[in-house]
Enzyme design. Structure first.
Site, PDB file in Angstrom:
ATOM      1  N   GLU A  97       5.035  12.712  15.179  1.00 39.43           N
ATOM      2  CA  GLU A  97       3.918  12.857  14.239  1.00 39.43           C
ATOM      3  C   GLU A  97       4.449  12.523  12.855  1.00 39.43           C
ATOM      4  OE1 GLU A  97       2.252  16.784  14.542  1.00 39.43           O
ATOM      5  OE2 GLU A  97       1.646  16.512  16.622  1.00 39.43           O
TER       6      GLU A  97
ATOM      7  N   GLN B  85      -4.231   7.062  -0.465  1.00 41.15           N
ATOM      8  CA  GLN B  85      -3.801   5.671  -0.313  1.00 41.15           C
ATOM      9  C   GLN B  85      -2.532   5.623   0.527  1.00 41.15           C
ATOM     10  OE1 GLN B  85      -4.058   3.398  -4.051  1.00 41.15           O
ATOM     11  NE2 GLN B  85      -2.463   2.016  -3.319  1.00 41.15           N
TER      12      GLN B  85
ATOM     13  N   ASN C  36       0.571   2.915   1.466  1.00 39.51           N
ATOM     14  CA  ASN C  36       1.167   1.653   1.015  1.00 39.51           C
ATOM     15  C   ASN C  36       2.279   1.227   1.960  1.00 39.51           C
ATOM     16  OD1 ASN C  36      -0.430   1.696  -1.345  1.00 39.51           O
ATOM     17  ND2 ASN C  36       1.045   3.011  -2.362  1.00 39.51           N
TER      18      ASN C  36
ATOM     19  N   LYS D 148       4.003  11.534  -3.722  1.00 43.53           N
ATOM     20  CA  LYS D 148       4.254  10.514  -2.700  1.00 43.53           C
ATOM     21  C   LYS D 148       4.999  11.103  -1.511  1.00 43.53           C
ATOM     22  CE  LYS D 148       4.628   7.244  -6.485  1.00 43.53           C
ATOM     23  NZ  LYS D 148       5.467   6.419  -7.347  1.00 43.53           N
TER      24      LYS D 148
ATOM     25  N   TYR E 179       4.401   4.593   2.384  1.00 42.67           N
ATOM     26  CA  TYR E 179       4.190   5.847   1.667  1.00 42.67           C
ATOM     27  C   TYR E 179       2.724   6.134   1.431  1.00 42.67           C
ATOM     28  CZ  TYR E 179       4.548   2.654  -2.386  1.00 42.67           C
ATOM     29  OH  TYR E 179       4.419   1.614  -3.256  1.00 42.67           O
TER      30      TYR E 179
END
Ligand SMILES: Cc1cn([C@H]2C[C@H](O)[C@@H](COP(=O)(O)OP(=O)(O)O[C@H]3O[C@@H](C)C(=O)[C@@H](O)[C@H]3O)O2)c(=O)[nH]c1=O
Length: 181
Positions: A28, A47, A49, A71, A131
């Site tokens: 996971e 978001q 990336n 992040k 990320y």
């Protein structure tokens, strides 16, 4: 998933439980409930990336002065040295950093809350970096601190000078940068 403390209390290494079998592996990479238990944050990621870079590329040290992003970063191919620098002026660890290797092999993730500048250098021939962020990208609020600021003194573990973007070549020193309170 387990959390490993670092020298800076807000920065955590997350190590997933990997289930290997004769087909390969499964883990996971994000579980909202477990993430919240381990970090104390019910992070609302908005978001995802994905970047790919070749050996010797250094991206960083980046942050957004408004709309700061927390992040959750990891590597799915290759290896990088990943670095977070505390740029909160009121922090007891202001100016200090944590550097660690993230790789497809170790499957470690690095949780970097708001208030840190972030960057990485690629140690393998290529690396794919993934990320999640808690806020969107706002180019007008993006800032870059120079990778080799002697006040921060990061050992990037590379021999040759790294390859930087035009933007990162213009990075500011910590002393000259806009910082968080
Ligand atoms: C960061 C970002 C870039 N882009 C575009 C702009 C540009 O044309 C291209 C490459 O952008 P950059 O050169 O800024 O990419 P990069 O140097 O990889 O920037 C990233 O570096 C790492 C260390 C971070 O911590 C990230 O938050 C981000 O700042 O992608 C987006 O569309 N969305 C985004 O969220």
């Amino acid at each position: 998933m387990k959390a490993i403390q670092t020298a800076i209390p807000d920065l955590l290494i997350l190590e997933p439980k990997v289930f290997g079998d004769d087909r390969g592996f499964f883990y996971e990479s994000f579980n909202r409930q477990k993430f919240s238990e381990l970090t104390g944050r019910d992070a609302d990621f908005v978001q995802d990336n994905h970047s790919r870079s070749v050996k010797g590329v250094l991206r960083g040290l980046h942050y957004q002065i408004q709309h700061p992003q927390a992040k959750l970063v990891r590597v799915v191919q290759g290896a990088v040295l990943d670095v977070a620098v505390d740029i909160r002026k009121s922090s007891p660890t202001f100016g200090q950093h944590v550097a660690l290797e993230l790789s497809a092999e170790n499957k470690r993730m690095f949780w970097i809350p708001e208030g840190f500048a972030h960057g990485f250098v690629v140690l393998s021939d290529t690396a794919e970096f993934l990320y999640k962020t808690t806020d969107y990208w706002y180019p007008e609020f993006e800032r870059s601190i120079v990778w080799d600021d002697p006040e921060i003194a990061i050992d990037w573990q590379v021999q040759a000078p790294p390859a930087l973007s035009a933007k990162d070549l213009q990075g500011k020193s910590l002393a000259g940068a806009e910082l968080f309170e």
